[in-house]
Design a protein around this motif. Structure first.
Motif, PDB file in Angstrom:
ATOM      1  N   ILE A 145      56.445 -25.473   3.527  1.00 55.60           N
ATOM      2  CA  ILE A 145      56.509 -26.599   4.457  1.00 55.60           C
ATOM      3  C   ILE A 145      55.653 -26.272   5.671  1.00 55.60           C
ATOM      4  O   ILE A 145      55.842 -25.236   6.317  1.00 55.60           O
ATOM      5  CB  ILE A 145      57.964 -26.893   4.855  1.00 55.60           C
ATOM      6  CG1 ILE A 145      58.777 -27.284   3.609  1.00 55.60           C
ATOM      7  CG2 ILE A 145      58.031 -27.983   5.914  1.00 55.60           C
ATOM      8  CD1 ILE A 145      60.251 -27.466   3.864  1.00 55.60           C
ATOM      9  N   ARG A 146      54.735 -27.149   5.997  1.00 58.84           N
ATOM     10  CA  ARG A 146      53.714 -26.839   7.002  1.00 58.84           C
ATOM     11  C   ARG A 146      54.124 -27.195   8.422  1.00 58.84           C
ATOM     12  O   ARG A 146      53.419 -26.838   9.367  1.00 58.84           O
ATOM     13  CB  ARG A 146      52.415 -27.577   6.650  1.00 58.84           C
ATOM     14  CG  ARG A 146      51.866 -27.232   5.270  1.00 58.84           C
ATOM     15  CD  ARG A 146      51.407 -25.791   5.177  1.00 58.84           C
ATOM     16  NE  ARG A 146      50.923 -25.457   3.841  1.00 58.84           N
ATOM     17  CZ  ARG A 146      49.686 -25.677   3.403  1.00 58.84           C
ATOM     18  NH1 ARG A 146      48.792 -26.267   4.205  1.00 58.84           N
ATOM     19  NH2 ARG A 146      49.332 -25.335   2.176  1.00 58.84           N
ATOM     20  N   CYS A 147      55.217 -27.926   8.607  1.00 58.59           N
ATOM     21  CA  CYS A 147      55.654 -28.279   9.966  1.00 58.59           C
ATOM     22  C   CYS A 147      56.794 -27.360  10.393  1.00 58.59           C
ATOM     23  O   CYS A 147      57.430 -26.701   9.553  1.00 58.59           O
ATOM     24  CB  CYS A 147      56.106 -29.738  10.012  1.00 58.59           C
ATOM     25  SG  CYS A 147      57.609 -30.086   9.062  1.00 58.59           S
ATOM     26  N   PRO A 148      57.089 -27.282  11.689  1.00 58.66           N
ATOM     27  CA  PRO A 148      58.241 -26.490  12.142  1.00 58.66           C
ATOM     28  C   PRO A 148      59.547 -27.038  11.556  1.00 58.66           C
ATOM     29  O   PRO A 148      59.728 -28.252  11.446  1.00 58.66           O
ATOM     30  CB  PRO A 148      58.210 -26.652  13.663  1.00 58.66           C
ATOM     31  CG  PRO A 148      56.817 -27.073  13.991  1.00 58.66           C
ATOM     32  CD  PRO A 148      56.347 -27.872  12.823  1.00 58.66           C
ATOM     33  N   TRP A 181      60.523 -32.916  -0.451  1.00 57.12           N
ATOM     34  CA  TRP A 181      59.528 -33.963  -0.179  1.00 57.12           C
ATOM     35  C   TRP A 181      58.499 -33.475   0.845  1.00 57.12           C
ATOM     36  O   TRP A 181      57.295 -33.699   0.668  1.00 57.12           O
ATOM     37  CB  TRP A 181      60.220 -35.223   0.334  1.00 57.12           C
ATOM     38  CG  TRP A 181      59.255 -36.327   0.618  1.00 57.12           C
ATOM     39  CD1 TRP A 181      58.770 -37.240  -0.263  1.00 57.12           C
ATOM     40  CD2 TRP A 181      58.626 -36.602   1.876  1.00 57.12           C
ATOM     41  NE1 TRP A 181      57.879 -38.078   0.360  1.00 57.12           N
ATOM     42  CE2 TRP A 181      57.775 -37.710   1.680  1.00 57.12           C
ATOM     43  CE3 TRP A 181      58.707 -36.034   3.145  1.00 57.12           C
ATOM     44  CZ2 TRP A 181      57.005 -38.256   2.709  1.00 57.12           C
ATOM     45  CZ3 TRP A 181      57.938 -36.571   4.172  1.00 57.12           C
ATOM     46  CH2 TRP A 181      57.098 -37.665   3.950  1.00 57.12           C
ATOM     47  N   ALA A 182      58.950 -32.817   1.900  1.00 61.42           N
ATOM     48  CA  ALA A 182      58.021 -32.308   2.910  1.00 61.42           C
ATOM     49  C   ALA A 182      57.060 -31.287   2.305  1.00 61.42           C
ATOM     50  O   ALA A 182      55.881 -31.237   2.663  1.00 61.42           O
ATOM     51  CB  ALA A 182      58.798 -31.687   4.071  1.00 61.42           C
ATOM     52  N   ASN A 183      57.558 -30.483   1.386  1.00 66.16           N
ATOM     53  CA  ASN A 183      56.701 -29.494   0.725  1.00 66.16           C
ATOM     54  C   ASN A 183      55.625 -30.164  -0.119  1.00 66.16           C
ATOM     55  O   ASN A 183      54.484 -29.691  -0.180  1.00 66.16           O
ATOM     56  CB  ASN A 183      57.566 -28.586  -0.148  1.00 66.16           C
ATOM     57  CG  ASN A 183      56.788 -27.472  -0.796  1.00 66.16           C
ATOM     58  OD1 ASN A 183      56.224 -26.618  -0.116  1.00 66.16           O
ATOM     59  ND2 ASN A 183      56.740 -27.467  -2.120  1.00 66.16           N
ATOM     60  N   GLN A 198      70.214 -17.617   4.427  1.00 65.95           N
ATOM     61  CA  GLN A 198      69.269 -16.719   3.751  1.00 65.95           C
ATOM     62  C   GLN A 198      68.209 -17.514   2.986  1.00 65.95           C
ATOM     63  O   GLN A 198      67.019 -17.211   3.039  1.00 65.95           O
ATOM     64  CB  GLN A 198      70.024 -15.799   2.794  1.00 65.95           C
ATOM     65  CG  GLN A 198      70.930 -14.795   3.488  1.00 65.95           C
ATOM     66  CD  GLN A 198      71.833 -14.056   2.519  1.00 65.95           C
ATOM     67  OE1 GLN A 198      71.646 -14.122   1.307  1.00 65.95           O
ATOM     68  NE2 GLN A 198      72.835 -13.368   3.045  1.00 65.95           N
ATOM     69  N   ARG A 199      68.633 -18.565   2.295  1.00 65.73           N
ATOM     70  CA  ARG A 199      67.694 -19.354   1.519  1.00 65.73           C
ATOM     71  C   ARG A 199      66.727 -20.115   2.425  1.00 65.73           C
ATOM     72  O   ARG A 199      65.589 -20.398   2.035  1.00 65.73           O
ATOM     73  CB  ARG A 199      68.470 -20.317   0.610  1.00 65.73           C
ATOM     74  CG  ARG A 199      67.618 -21.040  -0.391  1.00 65.73           C
ATOM     75  CD  ARG A 199      66.905 -20.104  -1.345  1.00 65.73           C
ATOM     76  NE  ARG A 199      67.785 -19.599  -2.389  1.00 65.73           N
ATOM     77  CZ  ARG A 199      67.784 -18.343  -2.788  1.00 65.73           C
ATOM     78  NH1 ARG A 199      66.977 -17.449  -2.225  1.00 65.73           N
ATOM     79  NH2 ARG A 199      68.585 -17.928  -3.750  1.00 65.73           N
ATOM     80  N   ALA A 200      67.153 -20.453   3.645  1.00 65.13           N
ATOM     81  CA  ALA A 200      66.296 -21.194   4.575  1.00 65.13           C
ATOM     82  C   ALA A 200      64.997 -20.457   4.872  1.00 65.13           C
ATOM     83  O   ALA A 200      63.976 -21.084   5.186  1.00 65.13           O
ATOM     84  CB  ALA A 200      67.048 -21.474   5.876  1.00 65.13           C
ATOM     85  N   ASN A 229      56.807 -20.946   6.865  1.00 62.38           N
ATOM     86  CA  ASN A 229      56.477 -19.835   7.756  1.00 62.38           C
ATOM     87  C   ASN A 229      57.032 -20.000   9.166  1.00 62.38           C
ATOM     88  O   ASN A 229      56.989 -19.054   9.952  1.00 62.38           O
ATOM     89  CB  ASN A 229      54.956 -19.661   7.839  1.00 62.38           C
ATOM     90  CG  ASN A 229      54.362 -19.170   6.543  1.00 62.38           C
ATOM     91  OD1 ASN A 229      55.010 -18.450   5.786  1.00 62.38           O
ATOM     92  ND2 ASN A 229      53.120 -19.562   6.268  1.00 62.38           N
ATOM     93  N   GLU A 230      57.507 -21.180   9.505  1.00 61.57           N
ATOM     94  CA  GLU A 230      57.969 -21.422  10.874  1.00 61.57           C
ATOM     95  C   GLU A 230      59.336 -22.089  10.821  1.00 61.57           C
ATOM     96  O   GLU A 230      59.468 -23.313  10.903  1.00 61.57           O
ATOM     97  CB  GLU A 230      56.956 -22.301  11.616  1.00 61.57           C
ATOM     98  CG  GLU A 230      57.063 -22.199  13.124  1.00 61.57           C
ATOM     99  CD  GLU A 230      55.780 -22.605  13.823  1.00 61.57           C
ATOM    100  OE1 GLU A 230      55.716 -22.482  15.049  1.00 61.57           O
ATOM    101  OE2 GLU A 230      54.835 -23.046  13.136  1.00 61.57           O
TER     102      GLU A 230
END
Length: 360
Positions: A277-280, A176-178, A313-315, A320-321
């Motif tokens: 995902i654009r947030c930390p 959802w965040a993506n 690993q999948r995380a 990017n953050e």
């Protein structure tokens, strides 16, 4: 709660908040109503407000005053008043929100805490429904968006939004965040189920077998061993510390349907292709996995559901953050582990929040 006292929750009127079984300070409201071939359904939003006698964070105290004196005006003009930072919790499979300690932690940090029981789970589950059934994880978008709308109605003006999600809820929340960049200030994932046990090879093989069945008979049950070891590690009627509802978190997991597992496998494949995902993002897992079919004491200090190395690993595919933390002696739901262990998990969240969500 004894099994002979177990009841399904009742629907509320729109905008109505009823006292919740978690006790003083907790209430719930029905949201996202709909109807399918089984009948009516809804989701449920749980709210925590520090009860009388508790010491609320000053921001909650001021918000309570404003809501009590001027709710009508706040509803008419959501641009007035100080923004309120909020947390929304998402649960996992055969799960619901039952952890008041988690709510109080975020309240102490100055957030208004909410948790979402998705359709056909927990407070949203009804006797006529197939528990947890879904054929596409995107169906939960309506529940999440209805929850955020109800939160905006409740607080007036929302500031930062943090989603805290566990297990399958971590998969749902990540997807959802993506799809919805710019809404969240941070995403906190507690043992998210980002990949099938045994890696993508097992997932691809399972998907190939299940997808044809899911298309024709989505509610067909997949025959799997019935095990109760995770319930034993949680429930205060066995080896755990937590009072869990017999209908909402039964001793054995909900029956797995072809439609539901196919939806999860599709979500895993999407993560494997890479999200943005654009947030930390904070990803926390136990330090060790221990899979089995009967309860063993080691299950109180390990993850008995996901393969933690595979998930870590999948995380890295989430964005990017991404911060990754291993919690020694953690159970699958890290915030239900033994008190010293869950304190480590809370400390990890605090460090992450101090950096990415500094106190205003």
């Amino acid at each position: 709660m004894r099994s002979d006292e177990a009841r399904y929750a009742i629907d509320t009127e729109p905008g109505q908040w009823l006292d919740d079984e978690l006790g003083p300070g907790f209430s719930y409201t029905s949201i996202s109503p709909g109807r399918d071939e089984e009948g009516p359904f809804c989701a449920t939003l749980v709210r925590y407000l520090p009860a009388v006698g508790e010491k609320p964070h000053w921001r909650d105290a001021m918000l309570n005053v404003r809501q009590g004196l001027d709710r009508a005006r706040a509803r008419g003009n959501h641009g007035t008043g100080a923004p309120v930072d909020v947390v929304l919790g998402l649960h996992g499979w055969t799960d619901y929100f039952y952890n008041p300690e988690l709510a109080r932690y975020w309240s102490d940090r100055g957030y208004r805490f909410y948790a979402l029981d998705l359709r056909r789970y927990g407070r949203s589950l009804r006797a006529w429904q197939t528990p947890g059934f879904i054929t596409d994880l995107r169906e939960y978008d309506a529940d999440i968006e209805a929850a955020l709308e109800a939160i905006r109605e409740d607080v007036g003006q929302v500031g930062r939004i943090v989603v805290v999600a566990h297990s399958t809820g971590g998969l749902t929340g990540s997807l959802w965040a993506n799809r919805n960049p710019g809404i969240l200030s941070a995403l906190v994932l507690n043992s998210p189920w980002l990949e099938m046990q045994g890696s993508w090879l097992v997932r691809n093989a399972a998907a190939g077998l299940l997808e044809p069945l899911a298309r024709v008979r989505p509610k067909a049950r997949i025959k799997l061993p019935e095990v109760d070891h995770y319930w034993q590690s949680l429930s205060n009627r066995a080896h755990g510390e937590w009072e869990v509802h017999p209908l909402w978190r039964p001793r054995n997991a909900f029956p797995v349907t072809a439609g539901w597992i196919s939806a999860v496998l599709a979500g895993h494949a999407e993560v494997a292709r890479g999200l943005d995902i654009r947030c930390p993002v904070l990803v926390m897992t136990s330090s060790k996995t221990h899979l089995g079919t009967v309860f063993e004491p080691e299950m109180l200090v390990t993850d008995t559901v996901i393969e933690v190395e595979t998930v870590r690993q999948r995380a890295l595919k989430l964005g990017n953050e991404v911060s990754i933390v291993r919690i020694e002696s953690g159970m699958h739901d890290l915030f239900t582990s033994a008190a010293p262990t869950r304190r480590k998990a809370y400390d990890a969240v605090s460090r992450f929040s101090d950096g990415y969500l500094p106190t205003r």
